[in-house]
Scaffold this motif. Structure first.
Motif, PDB file in Angstrom:
ATOM      1  N   UNK A  96       0.800  -1.232   0.000  1.00  0.00           N
ATOM      2  CA  UNK A  96       0.000   0.000   0.000  1.00  0.00           C
ATOM      3  C   UNK A  96       0.830   1.278   0.000  1.00  0.00           C
ATOM      4  N   UNK A  97       1.699   1.398  -0.998  1.00  0.00           N
ATOM      5  CA  UNK A  97       2.480   2.624  -1.160  1.00  0.00           C
ATOM      6  C   UNK A  97       2.678   2.864  -2.659  1.00  0.00           C
ATOM      7  N   UNK A  98       1.832   3.703  -3.224  1.00  0.00           N
ATOM      8  CA  UNK A  98       1.877   4.088  -4.631  1.00  0.00           C
ATOM      9  C   UNK A  98       1.049   5.367  -4.767  1.00  0.00           C
ATOM     10  N   UNK A  99       1.262   6.084  -5.851  1.00  0.00           N
ATOM     11  CA  UNK A  99       0.600   7.374  -5.947  1.00  0.00           C
ATOM     12  C   UNK A  99       0.301   7.805  -7.369  1.00  0.00           C
ATOM     13  N   UNK A 100      -0.421   8.907  -7.466  1.00  0.00           N
ATOM     14  CA  UNK A 100      -0.763   9.557  -8.728  1.00  0.00           C
ATOM     15  C   UNK A 100      -0.115  10.933  -8.709  1.00  0.00           C
ATOM     16  N   UNK A 101       0.642  11.239  -9.744  1.00  0.00           N
ATOM     17  CA  UNK A 101       1.449  12.463  -9.741  1.00  0.00           C
ATOM     18  C   UNK A 101       1.075  13.370 -10.906  1.00  0.00           C
ATOM     19  N   UNK A 102       0.843  14.654 -10.591  1.00  0.00           N
ATOM     20  CA  UNK A 102       0.536  15.660 -11.608  1.00  0.00           C
ATOM     21  C   UNK A 102       1.442  16.873 -11.396  1.00  0.00           C
ATOM     22  N   UNK A 103       2.204  17.219 -12.408  1.00  0.00           N
ATOM     23  CA  UNK A 103       3.005  18.432 -12.372  1.00  0.00           C
ATOM     24  C   UNK A 103       2.538  19.382 -13.454  1.00  0.00           C
ATOM     25  N   UNK A 104       2.438  20.655 -13.135  1.00  0.00           N
ATOM     26  CA  UNK A 104       2.056  21.662 -14.121  1.00  0.00           C
ATOM     27  C   UNK A 104       3.258  22.539 -14.423  1.00  0.00           C
ATOM     28  N   UNK A 105       3.644  22.588 -15.707  1.00  0.00           N
ATOM     29  CA  UNK A 105       4.805  23.355 -16.140  1.00  0.00           C
ATOM     30  C   UNK A 105       4.378  24.619 -16.862  1.00  0.00           C
ATOM     31  N   UNK A 106       5.135  25.683 -16.640  1.00  0.00           N
ATOM     32  CA  UNK A 106       4.954  26.923 -17.375  1.00  0.00           C
ATOM     33  C   UNK A 106       6.221  27.187 -18.172  1.00  0.00           C
ATOM     34  N   UNK A 107       6.075  27.200 -19.490  1.00  0.00           N
ATOM     35  CA  UNK A 107       7.197  27.382 -20.398  1.00  0.00           C
ATOM     36  C   UNK A 107       8.352  26.426 -20.071  1.00  0.00           C
ATOM     37  N   UNK A 108       7.986  25.178 -19.807  1.00  0.00           N
ATOM     38  CA  UNK A 108       8.970  24.111 -19.659  1.00  0.00           C
ATOM     39  C   UNK A 108       9.483  23.853 -18.268  1.00  0.00           C
ATOM     40  N   UNK A 109       9.025  24.624 -17.257  1.00  0.00           N
ATOM     41  CA  UNK A 109       9.519  24.447 -15.894  1.00  0.00           C
ATOM     42  C   UNK A 109       8.346  24.268 -14.932  1.00  0.00           C
ATOM     43  N   UNK A 110       8.396  23.290 -14.032  1.00  0.00           N
ATOM     44  CA  UNK A 110       7.280  23.061 -13.110  1.00  0.00           C
ATOM     45  C   UNK A 110       7.063  24.239 -12.157  1.00  0.00           C
ATOM     46  N   UNK A 111       5.796  24.584 -11.954  1.00  0.00           N
ATOM     47  CA  UNK A 111       5.427  25.644 -11.015  1.00  0.00           C
ATOM     48  C   UNK A 111       4.385  25.168 -10.000  1.00  0.00           C
ATOM     49  N   UNK A 112       3.743  24.034 -10.282  1.00  0.00           N
ATOM     50  CA  UNK A 112       2.764  23.450  -9.361  1.00  0.00           C
ATOM     51  C   UNK A 112       2.924  21.943  -9.393  1.00  0.00           C
ATOM     52  N   UNK A 113       2.866  21.329  -8.215  1.00  0.00           N
ATOM     53  CA  UNK A 113       2.946  19.883  -8.136  1.00  0.00           C
ATOM     54  C   UNK A 113       1.901  19.324  -7.189  1.00  0.00           C
TER      55      UNK A 113
END
Length: 272
Positions: A96-113
């Motif tokens: 029971x250790x796994x996850x769902x990951x979403x990163x939001x990039x602005x002009x190629x660099x992550x700004x929200x995770x």
């Protein structure tokens, strides 16, 4: 609803909805092996499609790069990077250790995770704008409570996380100056540093979908991200295929620990 509130709400609602179905499938799904030796399940593919479709509906102007389908970085200002199940082997074996990951990039660099760990009901998120020129909320959070890295010095009572491909670190450094843990989930490995559970961690061969979201959360929590590769990770390049590109990485709780741990883990690049 302002932009960042909308982004966070979308990430939480989408990952919780997808996570609810994955919890039903958890430990009861057949896996196959991809060309790179990693496992993939029908649940991975279903979750990948569900998240891509949700992004297309909510943010049609945003691009998408995902582990299972979209590997070419698009020519859009905003791009989501998806890991539908980080820790697929754990998922298939009932760990029971796994996850769902979403990163939001602005002009190629992550700004929200955002990373959601369904079996623990742990929801991590963070904002980190760097030199993007963007402004908005700041900080890193676990279930909406602020998290910060640990200020302690290395010792036998502190944790350091290895990945499966970095075991040579132990063979070459005996004894290692912290208690070693191996979690089997790249994102959670590094999130334990953001949350103050561990002083550091190393990932020998993570892909861009393993690290895009946590790159934000770790730094927003006060941690230091140190690439073990000669070239910087971000910004990503439009038109490049990221399916086979690894990003050996050392993450520590504060910048002063980079020169302490770096000589101990630098060999993971050559041995991976």
């Amino acid at each position: 609803m302002d932009f960042w509130t909308e982004i966070l709400s979308f990430a939480e609602e989408t990952t919780h909805r997808v996570g609810a179905q994955l919890l039903i499938d958890f430990g009861h799904t057949q896996e196959t092996q991809k060309a790179d030796g990693t496992l993939v399940t029908q649940s991975d593919r279903w979750a990948d499609q569900e998240i891509r479709e949700a992004i297309a509906q909510a943010f049609p102007e945003h691009g998408v790069l995902s582990e299972e389908v979209e590997h070419i970085f698009p020519d859009t200002d905003w791009c989501w990077i998806i890991d539908p199940i980080d820790g697929t082997t754990n998922f298939t074996r009932g760990i029971p250790l796994w996850g769902i990951s979403l990163g939001l990039l602005y002009r190629g660099t992550p700004v929200f995770g955002h990373v959601y760990i369904p079996p623990l009901n742990h929801s991590f998120h963070g904002f980190w704008y760097g030199d993007s020129g963007l402004t908005g909320p700041t900080g890193a959070f676990l279930n909406h409570q602020p998290i910060h890295t640990r200020p302690d010095d290395p010792s036998g009572s502190q944790f350091f996380n290895l990945c499966a491909r970095s075991l040579d670190v132990l063979r070459r450094n005996d004894p290692f100056p912290c208690k070693v843990r191996m979690l089997g989930v790249a994102s959670y490995n590094l999130l334990t540093i953001a949350s103050g559970a561990a002083l550091g961690g190393v990932e020998a061969t993570p892909k861009i979908w393993d690290i895009a979201a946590v790159w934000v959360i770790v730094q927003a929590a006060g941690g230091t991200w140190h690439s073990l590769e000669p070239e910087p990770i971000f910004p990503l390049q439009v038109g490049k295929d990221y399916s086979q590109q690894p990003y050996s990485t050392l993450v520590v709780s504060r910048a002063e620990l980079v020169p302490f741990f770096l000589p101990l883990v630098q060999s993971v690049v050559s041995s991976a």
